[in-house]
Design a protein around this motif. Structure first.
Motif, PDB file in Angstrom:
ATOM      1  N   ALA A 198      14.283   1.651 -14.468  1.00 37.64           N
ATOM      2  CA  ALA A 198      14.830   2.871 -13.864  1.00 37.64           C
ATOM      3  C   ALA A 198      13.795   3.553 -12.980  1.00 37.64           C
ATOM      4  N   GLY A 199      12.528   3.466 -13.363  1.00 34.74           N
ATOM      5  CA  GLY A 199      11.453   4.058 -12.566  1.00 34.74           C
ATOM      6  C   GLY A 199      11.314   3.376 -11.215  1.00 34.74           C
ATOM      7  N   VAL A 200      11.442   2.055 -11.195  1.00 33.86           N
ATOM      8  CA  VAL A 200      11.374   1.309  -9.926  1.00 33.86           C
ATOM      9  C   VAL A 200      12.548   1.718  -9.036  1.00 33.86           C
ATOM     10  N   THR A 201      13.725   1.873  -9.630  1.00 34.47           N
ATOM     11  CA  THR A 201      14.900   2.298  -8.867  1.00 34.47           C
ATOM     12  C   THR A 201      14.678   3.689  -8.286  1.00 34.47           C
ATOM     13  N   GLU A 242       0.841  -1.195   0.000  1.00 37.11           N
ATOM     14  CA  GLU A 242       0.000   0.000   0.000  1.00 37.11           C
ATOM     15  C   GLU A 242       0.876   1.245   0.000  1.00 37.11           C
ATOM     16  N   ASP A 243       1.969   1.198   0.764  1.00 40.99           N
ATOM     17  CA  ASP A 243       2.943   2.283   0.782  1.00 40.99           C
ATOM     18  C   ASP A 243       3.570   2.351  -0.609  1.00 40.99           C
ATOM     19  N   PRO A 244       3.532   3.507  -1.261  1.00 39.10           N
ATOM     20  CA  PRO A 244       4.035   3.600  -2.630  1.00 39.10           C
ATOM     21  C   PRO A 244       5.532   3.358  -2.792  1.00 39.10           C
ATOM     22  N   VAL A 245       6.255   3.180  -1.694  1.00 37.77           N
ATOM     23  CA  VAL A 245       7.708   3.031  -1.793  1.00 37.77           C
ATOM     24  C   VAL A 245       8.197   1.684  -1.266  1.00 37.77           C
ATOM     25  N   VAL A 259      11.806   5.171  -7.574  1.00 37.12           N
ATOM     26  CA  VAL A 259      10.798   5.096  -6.510  1.00 37.12           C
ATOM     27  C   VAL A 259      11.412   4.519  -5.240  1.00 37.12           C
ATOM     28  N   SER A 260      12.300   3.548  -5.384  1.00 35.70           N
ATOM     29  CA  SER A 260      12.897   2.909  -4.204  1.00 35.70           C
ATOM     30  C   SER A 260      13.780   3.874  -3.416  1.00 35.70           C
ATOM     31  N   LYS A 261      14.255   4.908  -4.064  1.00 36.04           N
ATOM     32  CA  LYS A 261      15.124   5.881  -3.393  1.00 36.04           C
ATOM     33  C   LYS A 261      14.340   6.987  -2.693  1.00 36.04           C
ATOM     34  N   MET A 262      13.041   7.025  -2.912  1.00 31.73           N
ATOM     35  CA  MET A 262      12.206   8.027  -2.252  1.00 31.73           C
ATOM     36  C   MET A 262      11.997   7.636  -0.790  1.00 31.73           C
TER      37      MET A 262
END
Length: 172
Positions: free
Chosen positions: A118-121, A84-87, A123-126
């Motif tokens: 690259a988009g997943v990467t 549920e958490d977008p990150v 998002v993971s850094k947010m």
């Protein structure tokens, strides 16, 4: 799997696609059972989940959903990591992929936005939802603590001056 079971799986997957803040799709060819259990445990600890489902059923579940664009990623042996958490799910998948070369992230979806590798990467850094809440709370609390310090400072200064005067009086 009979038709009723397939319908149930499609319904469950549909709910996952609707309610998740992020869904990450990855190939998991060659992972051991212990490695998959490790991935599931990490996802659970972060507030997410891992799901392996038949691509055909997942594609049926995606029909009409906002994240329908990820259906192109559902080829081969795929696993869905979602939360549920977008990150959270993106962080778990990225961390796991760094340690396990057999786990290959293909992309995912964040709401109606399709994500490539690259988009997943990115998002993971947010910062996660919890980290953002902590940052906001500290921003709100900082001015209040500064005000309390400023209000208490004159009284503290007066007390130290009086203490110094008292010490001088006793010495004389």
């Amino acid at each position: 799997m009979d038709r009723a079971q397939k319908e149930k799986v499609v319904e469950e997957l549909g709910q996952i696609f609707e309610s998740s803040g992020v869904v990450v799709v990855a190939h998991y060819v060659g992972l051991t059972v212990a490695e998959m259990q490790d991935l599931r445990a990490r996802a659970r600890d972060a507030g997410g989940s891992v799901r392996v489902a038949k691509n055909r059923l997942a594609k049926i579940a995606l029909e009409g959903k906002t994240c329908e664009s990820i259906s192109d990623l559902l080829t081969g042996m795929t696993v869905l990591t979602y939360s549920e958490d977008p990150v959270a799910a993106a962080k778990v998948a990225e961390d796991f992929a760094k340690e396990n070369k057999k786990f290959e992230i293909l992309g995912g979806a964040m709401g109606e936005n399709a994500l490539d590798r690259a988009g997943v990467t990115a998002v993971s850094k947010m910062p996660s939802r919890d980290e953002l809440i902590a940052q906001i709370a500290s921003c709100i609390g900082a001015p209040a603590s500064n005000i309390a310090g400023a209000i208490g400072a004159p009284a503290s200064n007066i007390a130290s001056i009086l203490s110094t005067i008292e010490e001088k009086a006793e010495a004389a």
